[in-house]
Design a protein around this motif. Sequence first.
Motif, PDB file in Angstrom:
ATOM      1  N   GLY A  20      12.029 -13.703  -6.815  1.00  0.00           N
ATOM      2  CA  GLY A  20      10.867 -14.523  -7.090  1.00  0.00           C
ATOM      3  C   GLY A  20       9.728 -14.366  -6.103  1.00  0.00           C
ATOM      4  O   GLY A  20       9.069 -15.350  -5.742  1.00  0.00           O
ATOM      5  N   VAL A  21       9.486 -13.131  -5.649  1.00  0.00           N
ATOM      6  CA  VAL A  21       8.407 -12.889  -4.694  1.00  0.00           C
ATOM      7  C   VAL A  21       7.247 -12.181  -5.390  1.00  0.00           C
ATOM      8  O   VAL A  21       7.365 -11.711  -6.521  1.00  0.00           O
ATOM      9  CB  VAL A  21       8.888 -12.043  -3.497  1.00  0.00           C
ATOM     10  N   LYS A  22       6.122 -12.128  -4.696  1.00  0.00           N
ATOM     11  CA  LYS A  22       4.944 -11.454  -5.231  1.00  0.00           C
ATOM     12  C   LYS A  22       4.798 -10.070  -4.593  1.00  0.00           C
ATOM     13  O   LYS A  22       4.931  -9.927  -3.378  1.00  0.00           O
ATOM     14  CB  LYS A  22       3.677 -12.269  -4.953  1.00  0.00           C
ATOM     15  N   LEU A  23       4.517  -9.081  -5.425  1.00  0.00           N
ATOM     16  CA  LEU A  23       4.198  -7.736  -4.967  1.00  0.00           C
ATOM     17  C   LEU A  23       2.708  -7.545  -5.257  1.00  0.00           C
ATOM     18  O   LEU A  23       2.310  -7.327  -6.395  1.00  0.00           O
ATOM     19  CB  LEU A  23       5.048  -6.702  -5.717  1.00  0.00           C
ATOM     20  N   LEU A  24       1.878  -7.678  -4.220  1.00  0.00           N
ATOM     21  CA  LEU A  24       0.427  -7.725  -4.369  1.00  0.00           C
ATOM     22  C   LEU A  24      -0.173  -6.369  -4.030  1.00  0.00           C
ATOM     23  O   LEU A  24      -0.066  -5.905  -2.893  1.00  0.00           O
ATOM     24  CB  LEU A  24      -0.151  -8.811  -3.457  1.00  0.00           C
ATOM     25  N   PRO A  25      -0.795  -5.693  -5.002  1.00  0.00           N
ATOM     26  CA  PRO A  25      -1.260  -4.325  -4.769  1.00  0.00           C
ATOM     27  C   PRO A  25      -2.454  -4.253  -3.829  1.00  0.00           C
ATOM     28  O   PRO A  25      -3.386  -5.053  -3.930  1.00  0.00           O
ATOM     29  CB  PRO A  25      -1.644  -3.844  -6.177  1.00  0.00           C
ATOM     30  N   VAL A  26      -2.406  -3.264  -2.933  1.00  0.00           N
ATOM     31  CA  VAL A  26      -3.499  -3.014  -1.995  1.00  0.00           C
ATOM     32  C   VAL A  26      -4.327  -1.805  -2.418  1.00  0.00           C
ATOM     33  O   VAL A  26      -5.526  -1.747  -2.152  1.00  0.00           O
ATOM     34  CB  VAL A  26      -2.948  -2.826  -0.558  1.00  0.00           C
ATOM     35  N   ASP A  27      -3.707  -0.827  -3.080  1.00  0.00           N
ATOM     36  CA  ASP A  27      -4.490   0.309  -3.598  1.00  0.00           C
ATOM     37  C   ASP A  27      -5.675  -0.231  -4.389  1.00  0.00           C
ATOM     38  O   ASP A  27      -5.525  -1.156  -5.190  1.00  0.00           O
ATOM     39  CB  ASP A  27      -3.632   1.178  -4.525  1.00  0.00           C
TER      40      ASP A  27
ATOM     41  N   PRO B 109      -9.720  -4.798  -1.347  1.00  0.00           N
ATOM     42  CA  PRO B 109      -8.381  -5.049  -1.904  1.00  0.00           C
ATOM     43  C   PRO B 109      -7.375  -5.527  -0.862  1.00  0.00           C
ATOM     44  O   PRO B 109      -6.484  -6.315  -1.190  1.00  0.00           O
ATOM     45  CB  PRO B 109      -7.982  -3.697  -2.504  1.00  0.00           C
ATOM     46  N   ILE B 110      -7.508  -5.071   0.394  1.00  0.00           N
ATOM     47  CA  ILE B 110      -6.602  -5.545   1.449  1.00  0.00           C
ATOM     48  C   ILE B 110      -6.765  -7.056   1.618  1.00  0.00           C
ATOM     49  O   ILE B 110      -5.789  -7.807   1.646  1.00  0.00           O
ATOM     50  CB  ILE B 110      -6.885  -4.833   2.783  1.00  0.00           C
ATOM     51  N   GLN B 111      -8.011  -7.497   1.722  1.00  0.00           N
ATOM     52  CA  GLN B 111      -8.269  -8.924   1.941  1.00  0.00           C
ATOM     53  C   GLN B 111      -7.758  -9.751   0.768  1.00  0.00           C
ATOM     54  O   GLN B 111      -7.134 -10.794   0.964  1.00  0.00           O
ATOM     55  CB  GLN B 111      -9.765  -9.174   2.149  1.00  0.00           C
ATOM     56  N   TYR B 112      -7.986  -9.288  -0.456  1.00  0.00           N
ATOM     57  CA  TYR B 112      -7.556 -10.070  -1.611  1.00  0.00           C
ATOM     58  C   TYR B 112      -6.034 -10.183  -1.659  1.00  0.00           C
ATOM     59  O   TYR B 112      -5.480 -11.230  -2.020  1.00  0.00           O
ATOM     60  CB  TYR B 112      -8.085  -9.460  -2.908  1.00  0.00           C
ATOM     61  N   ALA B 113      -5.346  -9.112  -1.274  1.00  0.00           N
ATOM     62  CA  ALA B 113      -3.882  -9.136  -1.295  1.00  0.00           C
ATOM     63  C   ALA B 113      -3.317 -10.140  -0.292  1.00  0.00           C
ATOM     64  O   ALA B 113      -2.332 -10.825  -0.582  1.00  0.00           O
ATOM     65  CB  ALA B 113      -3.317  -7.745  -1.012  1.00  0.00           C
ATOM     66  N   ILE B 114      -3.931 -10.243   0.890  1.00  0.00           N
ATOM     67  CA  ILE B 114      -3.357 -11.134   1.905  1.00  0.00           C
ATOM     68  C   ILE B 114      -3.887 -12.565   1.817  1.00  0.00           C
ATOM     69  O   ILE B 114      -3.344 -13.455   2.466  1.00  0.00           O
ATOM     70  CB  ILE B 114      -3.542 -10.578   3.335  1.00  0.00           C
ATOM     71  N   THR B 115      -4.925 -12.801   0.996  1.00  0.00           N
ATOM     72  CA  THR B 115      -5.427 -14.163   0.818  1.00  0.00           C
ATOM     73  C   THR B 115      -5.154 -14.705  -0.580  1.00  0.00           C
ATOM     74  O   THR B 115      -5.464 -15.858  -0.854  1.00  0.00           O
ATOM     75  CB  THR B 115      -6.949 -14.239   1.077  1.00  0.00           C
ATOM     76  N   TYR B 116      -4.598 -13.885  -1.467  1.00  0.00           N
ATOM     77  CA  TYR B 116      -4.356 -14.279  -2.862  1.00  0.00           C
ATOM     78  C   TYR B 116      -3.646 -15.637  -2.929  1.00  0.00           C
ATOM     79  O   TYR B 116      -2.719 -15.890  -2.159  1.00  0.00           O
ATOM     80  CB  TYR B 116      -3.496 -13.205  -3.549  1.00  0.00           C
ATOM     81  N   PRO B 117      -4.077 -16.524  -3.824  1.00  0.00           N
ATOM     82  CA  PRO B 117      -5.060 -16.344  -4.899  1.00  0.00           C
ATOM     83  C   PRO B 117      -6.492 -16.738  -4.511  1.00  0.00           C
ATOM     84  O   PRO B 117      -7.353 -16.816  -5.370  1.00  0.00           O
ATOM     85  CB  PRO B 117      -4.527 -17.287  -5.984  1.00  0.00           C
ATOM     86  N   GLU B 118      -6.714 -16.985  -3.236  1.00  0.00           N
ATOM     87  CA  GLU B 118      -8.042 -17.406  -2.797  1.00  0.00           C
ATOM     88  C   GLU B 118      -8.923 -16.198  -2.474  1.00  0.00           C
ATOM     89  O   GLU B 118      -8.418 -15.113  -2.194  1.00  0.00           O
ATOM     90  CB  GLU B 118      -7.926 -18.299  -1.557  1.00  0.00           C
TER      91      GLU B 118
ATOM     92  N   ALA C 269       0.821  -1.213   0.000  1.00  0.00           N
ATOM     93  CA  ALA C 269       0.000   0.000   0.000  1.00  0.00           C
ATOM     94  C   ALA C 269       0.853   1.261   0.000  1.00  0.00           C
ATOM     95  O   ALA C 269       0.326   2.367   0.016  1.00  0.00           O
ATOM     96  CB  ALA C 269      -0.930   0.007   1.222  1.00  0.00           C
ATOM     97  N   ASN C 270       2.169   1.097  -0.016  1.00  0.00           N
ATOM     98  CA  ASN C 270       3.104   2.212   0.105  1.00  0.00           C
ATOM     99  C   ASN C 270       3.561   2.667  -1.281  1.00  0.00           C
ATOM    100  O   ASN C 270       4.668   2.390  -1.707  1.00  0.00           O
ATOM    101  CB  ASN C 270       4.293   1.771   0.979  1.00  0.00           C
TER     102      ASN C 270
END
Length: 382
Positions: free
Chosen positions: A141-148, A268-277, A121-122
Amino acid sequence: MIKNRNISILGSTGSIGTQTLDVVRKLGLNITALSAHGSIDLLEEQIREFKPEVAAVVDEEKAKELKLRVADTSTKILSGMDGMLEICRDSSDVLVNAVVGMVGLAPTLEAIKAKKDIAFANKETLVAGGELVMSAVKENGVKLLPVDSEHSAIFQCLQAAPEQKALKKILLTASGGPFFGKTTEELKDVTVNQALAHPNWSMGAKITIDSATMMNKGLEIIEAAWLFDTDPDDIEVVVHRESIIHSMIEFTDNSILAQLGLPDMRIPIQYAITYPERYESPVAEIDWTKLSQMTFYSADDKTFKCLSACKRAMKLGGLYPAVANGANEVANLLFRQNKISFLDIGELVSASLDEVKVGRAGCLDDVLDADIRAREFVYNNI
């Protein structure tokens, strides 16, 4: 299993941080670490509820006070930037970076080096250090999952479009903030309280002012260009006052995919921390019978100079986005302190791109140096 997912949060007492904890609370996830800048009253409450292994406070004196307050708990208290960096190396599965401003850059790089997925989110960090961050993401090889909400929307839409070559452009939506449709003359005497009165979203003070100046949307153009490997010229800002469509993508055949939802950051916060579920959301459904219309307008980058400045910074390339970001961070703060006018923010950000000469980002120190010089320029020109 989602129930076994461990989460650490940088900036847990801010707007995104507290909403993240609301999601964590409802999903029953584990919190391993929390951090705050100096708001230890709320941080103490969070420590007692979530029982993290460690907590960090950037303000070292506040950290000493918090250590005494929570001496009856098992939470280890850390301090300063070193404390934040230690959290980035902890045992969590996902780090939520919810801090505001350039202070998030070094922790982001540290977490990536520790091969930790990041719910991000930064945006200022990616704006200023995008080349370094994205290079590190690929290397580790990490994921950068957007929260915005906008970038989460684009991310979700792109999952239905595995072939990047079919993408024509990104349509980045904007609420228009509290001053949509205003002229330069009408914005001369805007007050801080007026600028903080966002029509749709509940956010922290810095990002709310950025929304009012449309700097936030400019930063999001730069962020989207890095996140989705897209030419900035292929990113179009569309003002959508209702904030129901969070962004769209358009394909070469001119068909469009959009992601919709109520204006609530917990989606979007929830999707980022539970991705891909996906899981049941704490946010209500859209009531289509009450949604009478959705409107769309062009963005006014002549009145809102921060938006045009960010576009120019990305075209200039190198460290110029870091300059625009650093200048804005100071100008935004000075406005909130009633030391400059609302329109001065855009003028100072634009002028910084003309006066602060920089090259490319070879390392973290280059980014930090450009940031410092941009901040000095603003302080020296008010």
